[in-house]
Every structure is written in structure tokens, then in C-alpha cells.
Design a protein around this motif. Structure first.
Motif, PDB file in Angstrom:
ATOM      1  N   LYS A  27       0.777  -1.275  -0.141  1.00 15.35           N
ATOM      2  CA  LYS A  27      -0.113  -0.083  -0.006  1.00 15.35           C
ATOM      3  C   LYS A  27       0.895   1.270   0.045  1.00 15.35           C
ATOM      4  O   LYS A  27       0.504   2.358  -0.573  1.00 15.35           O
ATOM      5  CB  LYS A  27      -0.865   0.154   1.216  1.00 15.35           C
ATOM      6  CG  LYS A  27      -2.106  -1.065   1.116  1.00 15.35           C
ATOM      7  CD  LYS A  27      -3.013  -0.812   0.075  1.00 15.35           C
ATOM      8  CE  LYS A  27      -4.000   0.440   0.512  1.00 15.35           C
ATOM      9  NZ  LYS A  27      -5.102   0.724  -0.501  1.00 15.35           N
ATOM     10  N   HIS A  28       1.896   1.173   0.791  1.00 14.38           N
ATOM     11  CA  HIS A  28       2.957   2.284   0.874  1.00 14.38           C
ATOM     12  C   HIS A  28       4.118   1.761   1.207  1.00 14.38           C
ATOM     13  O   HIS A  28       4.320   1.267   2.309  1.00 14.38           O
ATOM     14  CB  HIS A  28       2.257   3.487   1.654  1.00 14.38           C
ATOM     15  CG  HIS A  28       3.044   4.624   2.015  1.00 14.38           C
ATOM     16  ND1 HIS A  28       3.264   5.674   1.032  1.00 14.38           N
ATOM     17  CD2 HIS A  28       4.004   5.100   3.223  1.00 14.38           C
ATOM     18  CE1 HIS A  28       4.014   6.641   1.474  1.00 14.38           C
ATOM     19  NE2 HIS A  28       4.513   6.239   2.657  1.00 14.38           N
ATOM     20  N   VAL A  89      12.746   8.897   7.298  1.00 17.04           N
ATOM     21  CA  VAL A  89      12.550   8.957   5.699  1.00 17.04           C
ATOM     22  C   VAL A  89      13.250   7.465   5.402  1.00 17.04           C
ATOM     23  O   VAL A  89      14.243   7.272   5.866  1.00 17.04           O
ATOM     24  CB  VAL A  89      13.228  10.053   4.960  1.00 17.04           C
ATOM     25  CG1 VAL A  89      13.133  10.024   3.497  1.00 17.04           C
ATOM     26  CG2 VAL A  89      12.446  11.412   5.362  1.00 17.04           C
ATOM     27  N   ARG A  90      12.488   6.931   4.307  1.00 17.16           N
ATOM     28  CA  ARG A  90      13.228   5.572   3.630  1.00 17.16           C
ATOM     29  C   ARG A  90      12.782   4.433   4.745  1.00 17.16           C
ATOM     30  O   ARG A  90      13.721   3.737   4.701  1.00 17.16           O
ATOM     31  CB  ARG A  90      14.684   5.715   3.126  1.00 17.16           C
ATOM     32  CG  ARG A  90      14.790   6.927   2.193  1.00 17.16           C
ATOM     33  CD  ARG A  90      14.746   6.114   0.959  1.00 17.16           C
ATOM     34  NE  ARG A  90      15.016   6.939  -0.076  1.00 17.16           N
ATOM     35  CZ  ARG A  90      14.374   6.898  -1.334  1.00 17.16           C
ATOM     36  NH1 ARG A  90      13.741   5.757  -1.604  1.00 17.16           N
ATOM     37  NH2 ARG A  90      14.759   7.575  -2.237  1.00 17.16           N
ATOM     38  N   ASN A  91      11.972   4.780   5.714  1.00 12.04           N
ATOM     39  CA  ASN A  91      11.754   3.535   6.723  1.00 12.04           C
ATOM     40  C   ASN A  91      10.612   3.201   7.026  1.00 12.04           C
ATOM     41  O   ASN A  91      10.090   2.995   8.152  1.00 12.04           O
ATOM     42  CB  ASN A  91      12.766   3.914   7.998  1.00 12.04           C
ATOM     43  CG  ASN A  91      14.160   3.755   7.789  1.00 12.04           C
ATOM     44  OD1 ASN A  91      14.596   2.589   7.597  1.00 12.04           O
ATOM     45  ND2 ASN A  91      14.863   4.964   7.822  1.00 12.04           N
ATOM     46  N   TYR A  96      -0.542  -5.526   2.660  1.00 14.30           N
ATOM     47  CA  TYR A  96      -1.359  -6.434   2.829  1.00 14.30           C
ATOM     48  C   TYR A  96      -0.757  -7.839   2.639  1.00 14.30           C
ATOM     49  O   TYR A  96      -0.551  -8.192   1.463  1.00 14.30           O
ATOM     50  CB  TYR A  96      -2.677  -6.493   2.377  1.00 14.30           C
ATOM     51  CG  TYR A  96      -3.591  -5.338   2.981  1.00 14.30           C
ATOM     52  CD1 TYR A  96      -4.447  -5.530   3.883  1.00 14.30           C
ATOM     53  CD2 TYR A  96      -3.255  -3.832   2.642  1.00 14.30           C
ATOM     54  CE1 TYR A  96      -5.367  -4.633   4.483  1.00 14.30           C
ATOM     55  CE2 TYR A  96      -4.188  -2.934   3.127  1.00 14.30           C
ATOM     56  CZ  TYR A  96      -5.062  -3.251   4.292  1.00 14.30           C
ATOM     57  OH  TYR A  96      -5.788  -2.235   4.835  1.00 14.30           O
ATOM     58  N   VAL A  97      -0.818  -8.816   3.620  1.00 16.01           N
ATOM     59  CA  VAL A  97      -0.455 -10.142   3.387  1.00 16.01           C
ATOM     60  C   VAL A  97      -1.702 -11.202   3.306  1.00 16.01           C
ATOM     61  O   VAL A  97      -2.465 -11.152   4.436  1.00 16.01           O
ATOM     62  CB  VAL A  97       0.368 -10.497   4.521  1.00 16.01           C
ATOM     63  CG1 VAL A  97       0.892 -11.981   4.121  1.00 16.01           C
ATOM     64  CG2 VAL A  97       1.882  -9.477   4.626  1.00 16.01           C
ATOM     65  N   ALA A 102      -2.978  -6.804   7.582  1.00 15.85           N
ATOM     66  CA  ALA A 102      -2.124  -5.691   7.301  1.00 15.85           C
ATOM     67  C   ALA A 102      -1.016  -5.730   8.355  1.00 15.85           C
ATOM     68  O   ALA A 102      -1.082  -5.998   9.390  1.00 15.85           O
ATOM     69  CB  ALA A 102      -3.008  -4.344   7.418  1.00 15.85           C
ATOM     70  N   VAL A 103       0.187  -5.126   7.730  1.00 16.88           N
ATOM     71  CA  VAL A 103       1.530  -4.897   8.548  1.00 16.88           C
ATOM     72  C   VAL A 103       1.825  -3.767   8.197  1.00 16.88           C
ATOM     73  O   VAL A 103       2.088  -3.222   7.004  1.00 16.88           O
ATOM     74  CB  VAL A 103       2.249  -5.821   7.988  1.00 16.88           C
ATOM     75  CG1 VAL A 103       3.712  -5.679   8.929  1.00 16.88           C
ATOM     76  CG2 VAL A 103       1.898  -7.539   8.414  1.00 16.88           C
TER      77      VAL A 103
END
Length: 108
Positions: A27-28, A89-91, A96-97, A102-103
């Protein structure tokens, strides 16, 4: 009679959804590709290993991410939640698994 027909249609829709949902949906994220792939592998393994125990799942993900990429990582695993967080940033990774679980994984 109509209720049985509606119930059968919902069951067929759920089967179709689960066939498609076998793939992980990102998702993101803003992670580098290598980090994202490793984090996704860790998340998928944890969700598959503990499908009914979200606490063990989150602990497994957090422990492995802390070892590989340094602490402090934060994890939320669940079926329905929203979030607003502050992260480095970058972390961040939100996936969705298996279609329903959702994780959310981020470092602060």
C-alpha cells in the motif's frame, strides 16, 4: 431462497478474492528496494507462521528488523486499523499479506 442465493454469491466472491489476495499488496513504502524485499519476506514469514496470534507475529517482525537494520523498529499487525505516524525517511512499509492481514512497519 433469495438469502441462500446471496450467501452462495458472497462465498464465490470471497473465494475469488482469496485467490487474488495470495500476492502481497504494497500500500505504501519509501524503503530502498533491497530493504523492502527483506522486510516483506520477514513480514510474510511471520504472518504465515502465526496467522492467529498477532502478538507473536509483531514480536517476530520487530526482533528480526532490529537485528538486521538496527533499532528501534515499530510494528502493527491487524485486520482493520488506520494510522498517522512520524517515521524516518526511507523507513516505512505498509502491506497486506494474504488479503486481510495488514502489516505496518516503521522506524523512528
Amino acid at each position: 431462497m433469495a438469502a441462500a442465493s446471496t450467501e452462495a454469491l458472497q462465498f464465490e466472491d470471497m473465494e475469488a478474492f482469496l485467490r487474488v489476495a495470495k500476492y502481497t499488496l504494497v500500500k505504501h513504502t519509501d524503503m530502498h528496494i533491497e530493504m523492502k524485499e527483506e522486510a516483506m519476506d520477514i513480514c510474510i514469514t511471520a504472518v504465515e507462521k502465526y496467522p492467529n496470534d498477532m502478538e507473536k507475529c509483531t514480536q517476530m517482525i520487530k526482533d528480526q528488523m532490529d537485528k538486521k537494520f538496527g533499532a528501534p523498529w515499530h510494528v502493527v499487525v491487524g485486520k482493520s486499523f488506520s494510522y498517522e505516524i512520524t517515521y524516518e525517511v526511507r523507513n516505512i512499509l505498509y502491506i497486506y499479506v494474504g488479503g486481510k492481514t495488514a502489516v505496518l512497519l516503521w522506524k523512528m
